[in-house]
Design a protein around this motif. Structure first.
Motif, PDB file in Angstrom:
ATOM      1  N   ASP A   1      29.672  44.387  27.922  1.00 44.36           N
ATOM      2  CA  ASP A   1      29.234  45.237  28.997  1.00 44.36           C
ATOM      3  C   ASP A   1      30.041  45.337  30.144  1.00 44.36           C
ATOM      4  O   ASP A   1      30.154  46.280  30.957  1.00 44.36           O
ATOM      5  N   LEU A   2      30.868  44.472  30.396  1.00 39.63           N
ATOM      6  CA  LEU A   2      31.712  44.394  31.617  1.00 39.63           C
ATOM      7  C   LEU A   2      32.952  45.204  31.300  1.00 39.63           C
ATOM      8  O   LEU A   2      33.788  45.883  32.148  1.00 39.63           O
ATOM      9  N   GLU A   3      33.534  45.318  30.035  1.00 32.66           N
ATOM     10  CA  GLU A   3      34.559  45.954  29.633  1.00 32.66           C
ATOM     11  C   GLU A   3      34.860  47.294  30.157  1.00 32.66           C
ATOM     12  O   GLU A   3      35.716  47.672  30.569  1.00 32.66           O
ATOM     13  N   HIS A   4      33.847  48.120  30.083  1.00 30.22           N
ATOM     14  CA  HIS A   4      34.034  49.503  30.327  1.00 30.22           C
ATOM     15  C   HIS A   4      33.847  49.815  32.013  1.00 30.22           C
ATOM     16  O   HIS A   4      33.942  50.794  32.411  1.00 30.22           O
ATOM     17  N   LEU A   5      33.465  48.663  32.565  1.00 26.28           N
ATOM     18  CA  LEU A   5      33.301  49.073  34.084  1.00 26.28           C
ATOM     19  C   LEU A   5      34.683  48.484  34.965  1.00 26.28           C
ATOM     20  O   LEU A   5      35.178  47.701  34.388  1.00 26.28           O
ATOM     21  N   PRO A   6      35.063  49.236  35.857  1.00 33.17           N
ATOM     22  CA  PRO A   6      36.333  48.949  36.752  1.00 33.17           C
ATOM     23  C   PRO A   6      36.046  47.413  37.365  1.00 33.17           C
ATOM     24  O   PRO A   6      34.911  47.256  37.859  1.00 33.17           O
ATOM     25  N   ASP A   7      37.032  46.691  37.469  1.00 36.24           N
ATOM     26  CA  ASP A   7      37.013  45.575  38.361  1.00 36.24           C
ATOM     27  C   ASP A   7      37.319  45.700  39.573  1.00 36.24           C
ATOM     28  O   ASP A   7      38.358  46.147  40.063  1.00 36.24           O
ATOM     29  N   PRO A   8      36.281  45.670  40.657  1.00 34.96           N
ATOM     30  CA  PRO A   8      36.776  46.175  42.043  1.00 34.96           C
ATOM     31  C   PRO A   8      37.653  44.983  42.608  1.00 34.96           C
ATOM     32  O   PRO A   8      38.098  45.179  43.799  1.00 34.96           O
ATOM     33  N   PHE A   9      37.493  43.732  41.890  1.00 31.33           N
ATOM     34  CA  PHE A   9      38.598  42.711  42.470  1.00 31.33           C
ATOM     35  C   PHE A   9      39.901  42.936  41.920  1.00 31.33           C
ATOM     36  O   PHE A   9      40.722  41.902  42.506  1.00 31.33           O
ATOM     37  N   ASP A  10      39.992  43.786  41.350  1.00 31.29           N
ATOM     38  CA  ASP A  10      41.494  43.901  40.731  1.00 31.29           C
ATOM     39  C   ASP A  10      42.489  44.137  42.054  1.00 31.29           C
ATOM     40  O   ASP A  10      43.681  43.835  42.167  1.00 31.29           O
ATOM     41  N   ILE A  11      42.155  44.688  43.140  1.00 30.54           N
ATOM     42  CA  ILE A  11      42.986  44.925  44.246  1.00 30.54           C
ATOM     43  C   ILE A  11      43.783  43.868  44.607  1.00 30.54           C
ATOM     44  O   ILE A  11      45.059  43.590  44.912  1.00 30.54           O
ATOM     45  N   SER A  12      43.024  42.631  44.755  1.00 28.54           N
ATOM     46  CA  SER A  12      43.642  41.321  45.014  1.00 28.54           C
ATOM     47  C   SER A  12      44.610  40.964  43.987  1.00 28.54           C
ATOM     48  O   SER A  12      45.795  40.216  44.215  1.00 28.54           O
ATOM     49  N   ASP A  13      44.519  41.170  42.585  1.00 31.98           N
ATOM     50  CA  ASP A  13      45.296  40.788  41.519  1.00 31.98           C
ATOM     51  C   ASP A  13      46.810  41.489  41.722  1.00 31.98           C
ATOM     52  O   ASP A  13      47.919  40.965  41.549  1.00 31.98           O
ATOM     53  N   LYS A  14      46.749  42.638  42.342  1.00 31.78           N
ATOM     54  CA  LYS A  14      47.933  43.397  42.565  1.00 31.78           C
ATOM     55  C   LYS A  14      48.707  42.926  43.439  1.00 31.78           C
ATOM     56  O   LYS A  14      49.997  42.965  43.454  1.00 31.78           O
ATOM     57  N   ASN A  15      48.175  42.220  44.477  1.00 30.00           N
ATOM     58  CA  ASN A  15      48.946  41.490  45.715  1.00 30.00           C
ATOM     59  C   ASN A  15      49.137  40.020  45.096  1.00 30.00           C
ATOM     60  O   ASN A  15      49.878  39.523  45.761  1.00 30.00           O
ATOM     61  N   GLY A  16      48.865  39.829  43.890  1.00 29.72           N
ATOM     62  CA  GLY A  16      49.253  38.400  43.443  1.00 29.72           C
ATOM     63  C   GLY A  16      48.453  37.209  44.175  1.00 29.72           C
ATOM     64  O   GLY A  16      48.880  36.146  43.967  1.00 29.72           O
ATOM     65  N   PHE A  17      47.317  37.517  44.556  1.00 28.35           N
ATOM     66  CA  PHE A  17      46.622  36.584  45.096  1.00 28.35           C
ATOM     67  C   PHE A  17      45.971  35.630  43.811  1.00 28.35           C
ATOM     68  O   PHE A  17      46.162  34.531  44.120  1.00 28.35           O
ATOM     69  N   TYR A  18      45.418  36.302  42.934  1.00 31.33           N
ATOM     70  CA  TYR A  18      44.683  35.451  42.050  1.00 31.33           C
ATOM     71  C   TYR A  18      45.492  35.971  40.539  1.00 31.33           C
ATOM     72  O   TYR A  18      46.302  36.790  40.671  1.00 31.33           O
ATOM     73  N   GLY A  19      45.186  35.359  39.546  1.00 33.75           N
ATOM     74  CA  GLY A  19      45.637  35.834  38.362  1.00 33.75           C
ATOM     75  C   GLY A  19      46.980  35.063  37.856  1.00 33.75           C
ATOM     76  O   GLY A  19      47.064  34.699  36.905  1.00 33.75           O
ATOM     77  N   ALA A  20      47.898  34.807  39.063  1.00 31.85           N
ATOM     78  CA  ALA A  20      48.982  34.291  38.689  1.00 31.85           C
ATOM     79  C   ALA A  20      48.747  32.726  38.462  1.00 31.85           C
ATOM     80  O   ALA A  20      49.434  32.121  37.573  1.00 31.85           O
ATOM     81  N   GLU A  21      47.769  32.049  39.091  1.00 34.80           N
ATOM     82  CA  GLU A  21      47.530  30.806  38.941  1.00 34.80           C
ATOM     83  C   GLU A  21      46.454  30.367  38.047  1.00 34.80           C
ATOM     84  O   GLU A  21      45.333  30.963  37.845  1.00 34.80           O
ATOM     85  N   ASN A  22      46.805  29.353  37.020  1.00 41.73           N
ATOM     86  CA  ASN A  22      45.872  29.086  36.177  1.00 41.73           C
ATOM     87  C   ASN A  22      46.006  27.614  36.059  1.00 41.73           C
ATOM     88  O   ASN A  22      46.937  27.254  35.504  1.00 41.73           O
ATOM     89  N   TYR A  23      44.847  26.877  36.494  1.00 41.84           N
ATOM     90  CA  TYR A  23      45.032  25.387  36.346  1.00 41.84           C
ATOM     91  C   TYR A  23      44.884  24.981  34.943  1.00 41.84           C
ATOM     92  O   TYR A  23      43.761  24.425  34.885  1.00 41.84           O
ATOM     93  N   GLY A  24      45.729  25.058  34.137  1.00 42.16           N
ATOM     94  CA  GLY A  24      45.287  24.326  32.678  1.00 42.16           C
ATOM     95  C   GLY A  24      44.705  25.231  32.015  1.00 42.16           C
ATOM     96  O   GLY A  24      43.946  26.289  32.431  1.00 42.16           O
TER      97      GLY A  24
END
Ligand code: 7O9
Length: 530
Positions: A501-524
């Motif tokens: 259900d989520l796949e077809h919806l845009p992720d509004p939180f994406d803007i932070s990913d582009k700034n490298g806030f999240y996504g880069a870190e994955n603890y294990g």
């Protein structure tokens, strides 16, 4: 040519370096994730250990003031968590609702509610089966059991009306610090007398709220039926955040922003950025948690009085609650998780463990919410649209541990009083315990009030709550941990089941990913398939 070769060599070198540094950073990221868990576990155990060593080794008695001094760093930590709750739930629910279309939010909400109700009911049934078979209250003389505190008069109808009233706060700013509550105030004897004489003189009728019944009084009845105590309902605001009001407002506000289209965009972006900033603050707070947890636990252990005596008296009762919570946490919930996601619940447990330890140390699932959110998003990579929508609601209405506890406590009190419960009573207890845990956040001084509602429903003596209050501080920690674990498993299941259900919806939180806030870190890598 030579230049080209040099460049190529350079490229290779940097490639190697990159490779090494990526290996290193991978390793360091893994350590960082586990370092927090290791630090938290150490501080939890150290708090218990140091506490018992000082308590048993020196036999020192601490005053409340000394305890407050000792747990001071812990209080600061707790405050820092509470500080971010209001901005966190408001912004996360607004963005969560705004980013889901009508269909997706409806589906997600339905799944969440179905999960909350079924797991809470399972917890209650488990608790009832255990307390009925262990029978911790049978053959006990309640006069032997130490009592603590005094019970409170609660009117069930008023409590339910308060809950509904709190859902629609008259002032949304005031909702951040006050909640409506109707309390039963004892009428002073002289006033009671004058009320009675007036009633007699006018030959009118009189409401007796002391036992909840209504009676028409005449002068002969008055002398014989004069109640010892009478209460009157007085409503007013108390200083306590009205979460339910904030949750309801944010959900509606977010849903409307989502449907406003272009006009709503700036608000969506604003609350999204707001949320990201708060989550970064949580990132700092989380690294202070080992110190905070150490002092919170230490203060609690030093402040507890005659643990042994309490445990001797109501040890079997506490054990029943703990066994119930244990089975729910280690068997029922993981089983549901495996059935719905086909993933390893142990890796999930590892990822959530910072939140669980914080829950145990703070005894508050709302204060733990910032850490639960971060653990699920960072460690377990659960979609932010799910966590930010489901977790705040879960923290408010999903309390499996509390429901199990209330059911066990009610039946324990019945057993102590040799009160025979029939099937109808047991069903009533199951339903009221489930509903009480759902509504707890909407009622001020919830623990006590909801317990009274459950006892009232089957006519059990509410004064006997004082029997179990002695151990409540400890059982509260245990049930809070289970509440948070239940919320987390719920978010995990809903995420796995809503991917499509989520796949077809845009992720509004994406803007932070582009700034490298999240996504880069994955603890294990917690995403191991079974
Ligand atoms: C236990 F969503 C949030 F985070 F904003 C939120 C804020 C406040 C959610 C809930 C609350 C809240 O006030 N909850 C609340 C819960 C209030 C009073 C009593 C309880 C019940 O608490 C549990 C229990 O006593 O069994 C337990 N301590 O999960 O926090």
């Amino acid at each position: 040519m030579a230049e080209k070769e040099a460049l190529a060599l350079d490229g290779m070198e940097s490639g190697k370096k990159n490779n090494e540094s990526s290996k290193l950073s991978c390793c360091s990221k893994f350590c960082r994730g586990n370092l927090l868990i290791i630090l938290l576990l150490t501080s939890l155990l150290l708090g218990v250990l140091v506490g018992f060593i000082i308590k048993l080794g020196t036999n020192m008695e601490f005053t409340d003031k000394e305890i407050a001094y000792i747990s001071f760093p812990g209080t600061l930590f707790l405050n820092s968590l509470k500080m971010v709750i209001i901005p966190l739930i408001v912004s996360s629910l607004i963005v969560g609702m705004a980013s889901l279309d009508k269909q997706a939010s409806g589906k997600l909400g339905l799944k969440a509610v179905a999960y909350y109700f079924s797991t809470t009911l399972l917890a209650v049934i488990l608790g009832i089966v255990l307390v009925m078979s262990i029978q911790p209250g049978k053959g006990r003389d309640k006069s032997e059991i130490k009592r603590d505190g005094s019970s409170q008069q609660v009117n069930t109808v008023d409590a339910i009306l308060d809950l509904l009233r709190n859902m629609v706060p008259p002032n949304i700013v005031a909702a951040c610090f006050e909640t409506y509550k109707t309390r039963e105030v004892e009428i002073p004897p002289n006033e009671m007398m004058s009320m009675m004489t007036t009633t007699m003189a006018t030959g009118g009728t009189m409401m007796m709220t002391g036992d909840g019944s209504t009676a028409i009084m005449n002068d002969t009845m008055m002398t014989t039926m004069m109640p010892k105590k009478m209460y009157r309902s007085v409503g007013g605001f108390e200083s306590k955040t009205n979460v339910l009001g904030l949750v309801v407002f944010s959900c509606f506000f977010g849903a409307i922003i989502g449907r406003m289209g272009k006009q709503g965009e700036p608000l969506k972006i604003f609350f999204n950025a707001f949320m990201e900033a708060i989550m970064h603050l949580v990132g700092i707070i989380i690294w202070c948690s080992p110190i905070g947890i150490f002092f919170l636990i230490l203060g609690k252990i030093l402040g507890m009085d005659d643990w042994e005596e309490t445990f001797q008296q109501i040890g079997m009762y506490s054990l029943t609650v703990m066994v119930g919570l244990g089975i729910h946490a280690f068997v029922v919930l993981p089983l549901i998780y495996v059935i719905f996601t086909r993933k390893n619940p142990i890796t999930y447990l590892m990822g959530v463990s910072p939140a669980l330890m914080t829950a145990f140390a703070t005894a508050s699932s709302s204060a733990t919410l910032p850490i639960t959110l971060r653990s699920l998003e960072e460690n377990l990579r659960i979609d932010r649209r799910v966590t930010r929508f489901v977790l705040p609601i879960g923290a408010t209405i999903n309390m499996d541990g509390t429901a199990l506890y209330e059911a066990v406590a009610a039946i324990f009190i019945a057993q102590v009083n040799d009160f025979n419960l029939d099937v109808k009573d047991v069903i009533t207890i199951s339903i009221t315990a489930t509903l009480a845990s759902v509504g707890a956040a909407g009622v001020p001084q919830a623990g006590l009030v909801t317990m009274v509602i459950v006892l009232n429903a089957v006519g059990l003596p509410v004064d006997d709550i004082t029997l179990i209050i002695v151990i409540d501080w400890f059982l509260d920690r245990c049930r809070t941990t289970i509440n948070v674990w239940g919320d987390s498993i719920g978010a995990g299941i809903i995420y796995e089941r809503s991917k499509a259900d989520l796949e077809h919806l845009p992720d509004p939180f994406d803007i932070s990913d582009k700034n490298g806030f999240y996504g880069a870190e994955n603890y294990g890598d917690y995403d191991t398939k079974l």
